[in-house]
Design an enzyme around this catalytic site. Sequence first.
Site, mmCIF file in Angstrom:
data_model
loop_
_atom_site.group_PDB
_atom_site.id
_atom_site.type_symbol
_atom_site.label_atom_id
_atom_site.label_comp_id
_atom_site.label_asym_id
_atom_site.label_seq_id
_atom_site.Cartn_x
_atom_site.Cartn_y
_atom_site.Cartn_z
ATOM 1 N N GLU A 6 -11.720 -3.585 -2.658
ATOM 2 C CA GLU A 6 -10.776 -2.623 -3.235
ATOM 3 C C GLU A 6 -10.613 -2.886 -4.733
ATOM 4 O O GLU A 6 -9.989 -3.865 -5.134
ATOM 5 C CB GLU A 6 -9.421 -2.749 -2.538
ATOM 6 C CG GLU A 6 -9.482 -2.677 -1.021
ATOM 7 C CD GLU A 6 -8.277 -3.343 -0.380
ATOM 8 O OE1 GLU A 6 -7.132 -2.957 -0.725
ATOM 9 O OE2 GLU A 6 -8.463 -4.265 0.446
ATOM 10 N N HIS B 230 0.797 -1.239 0.000
ATOM 11 C CA HIS B 230 0.000 0.000 0.000
ATOM 12 C C HIS B 230 0.830 1.289 0.000
ATOM 13 O O HIS B 230 0.489 2.269 0.656
ATOM 14 C CB HIS B 230 -0.953 0.009 1.188
ATOM 15 C CG HIS B 230 -2.061 -0.994 1.097
ATOM 16 N ND1 HIS B 230 -2.520 -1.504 -0.103
ATOM 17 C CD2 HIS B 230 -2.810 -1.594 2.074
ATOM 18 C CE1 HIS B 230 -3.509 -2.366 0.141
ATOM 19 N NE2 HIS B 230 -3.700 -2.442 1.438
ATOM 20 N N HIS C 180 -9.756 2.304 0.492
ATOM 21 C CA HIS C 180 -9.651 1.214 1.468
ATOM 22 C C HIS C 180 -10.659 1.329 2.615
ATOM 23 O O HIS C 180 -10.318 1.078 3.768
ATOM 24 C CB HIS C 180 -8.224 1.180 2.034
ATOM 25 C CG HIS C 180 -7.777 -0.190 2.472
ATOM 26 N ND1 HIS C 180 -8.314 -0.844 3.553
ATOM 27 C CD2 HIS C 180 -6.828 -1.027 1.981
ATOM 28 C CE1 HIS C 180 -7.722 -2.010 3.722
ATOM 29 N NE2 HIS C 180 -6.802 -2.150 2.763
#
Length: 389
Positions: free
Chosen positions: A354, A144, A218
């Site tokens: 996601e 991420h 997210h």
Amino acid sequence: MKTHYLAAVCFAVLACNTKQKKQAEPQENKVVEKEQPATSVTSEKFGTLPDGREVERFTLTNANGLQMKVITYGGIITSLTTPDRDGNQGDIVLGFDTLEGYLQEVPYFGALIGRYGNRIANGKFTLDGKEYTLAKNDGPNHLHGGNKGFDKVLWTASEEKTDNGAALKLQYRSKDMEEGYPGNLDVTVVYTLTNDDELKVDYKAATDKKTVLNLTQHSYFNLSPESETILGHELELNADAFLPVNKTLIPTGEIKDVEGTPFDFRQSKTVGKDIEQKDTQLEYGKGYDHCWVLNGENGEMKHAATLHDPKSGRVMEVLTTEPAIQFYSGNFLDGSLTGKENKNYVHRSGLCLETQHYPDSPNQPDFPSTVLEPGEEYSTTTIFKFTVK
């Protein structure tokens, strides 16, 4: 007398016809103005970062009373209220009441993710023969965007004009080699809470040097805020295949048919139905933490998922131009975090959907490319549509 009587009658009829005509004329020419829906975008101070910079919170309200709150730190959606089947509003995303909550070590609640959503193996990738090294912030891998991804930066926010709802524009410049990624990258994300009860997320970006990019959102959803877990939620995924992973959750490169596996969500089923099956892939993810390959063309808007909570009646449909969706069933939530209204976020108390490109694409040439060249525009859209049944 007869002559006067006839004249009086004619005058009365003429006057009546004239009056009716005068009354009718305004009706013919009247323009009925349609009342504009009441939408709004307001802002307030939410807190101060340790370096003294202020964080703002924006509240978006659509014509039907749906409301979303977004902070400039991480572009985080801190709350999203939608009605249940009885019309009762409820906040369907996990998060915190204060900025301090988001400054802890938290699992990306509600945040914008970049530069690269999901994992990159061994924190490395190569472009044009040059190797780039990234932070290893998830065991041996990069996750991420690194130690300070887009979820931990301060975005510039402004109201975006729209004819359908309320919209907020967020902008950020990621400098060349920030978190190890090449290129000065200019990113714009627009959140629109439409009057059709949709959350539309538009991502755009441009770079001055060849780089890789995979942006996503997210939020952790629980469509029944009073429920402890999401195991009773019914999920359908428009995907005939998923990406098996190794022990560190990096795709093996195989694209596997979901037929006959716990990963078959082509027909709606509860999240908890197969999650405890003895399956190597489920053991690696401690549940669902995998990427599904969506049916349909990359770049075209398509149905990705439908989530339904039978208890509240809430339904969330996901549409996207992205080629894949990562379904994460909140397996690493363990009750150690206390969120909004002192709610304890226990194991699987929220789930993520996601939309994105495949994990580790920079290292897997058979996957759809995530390379962005100078002069190109990165442009993707995801829509979360809310209804009840």
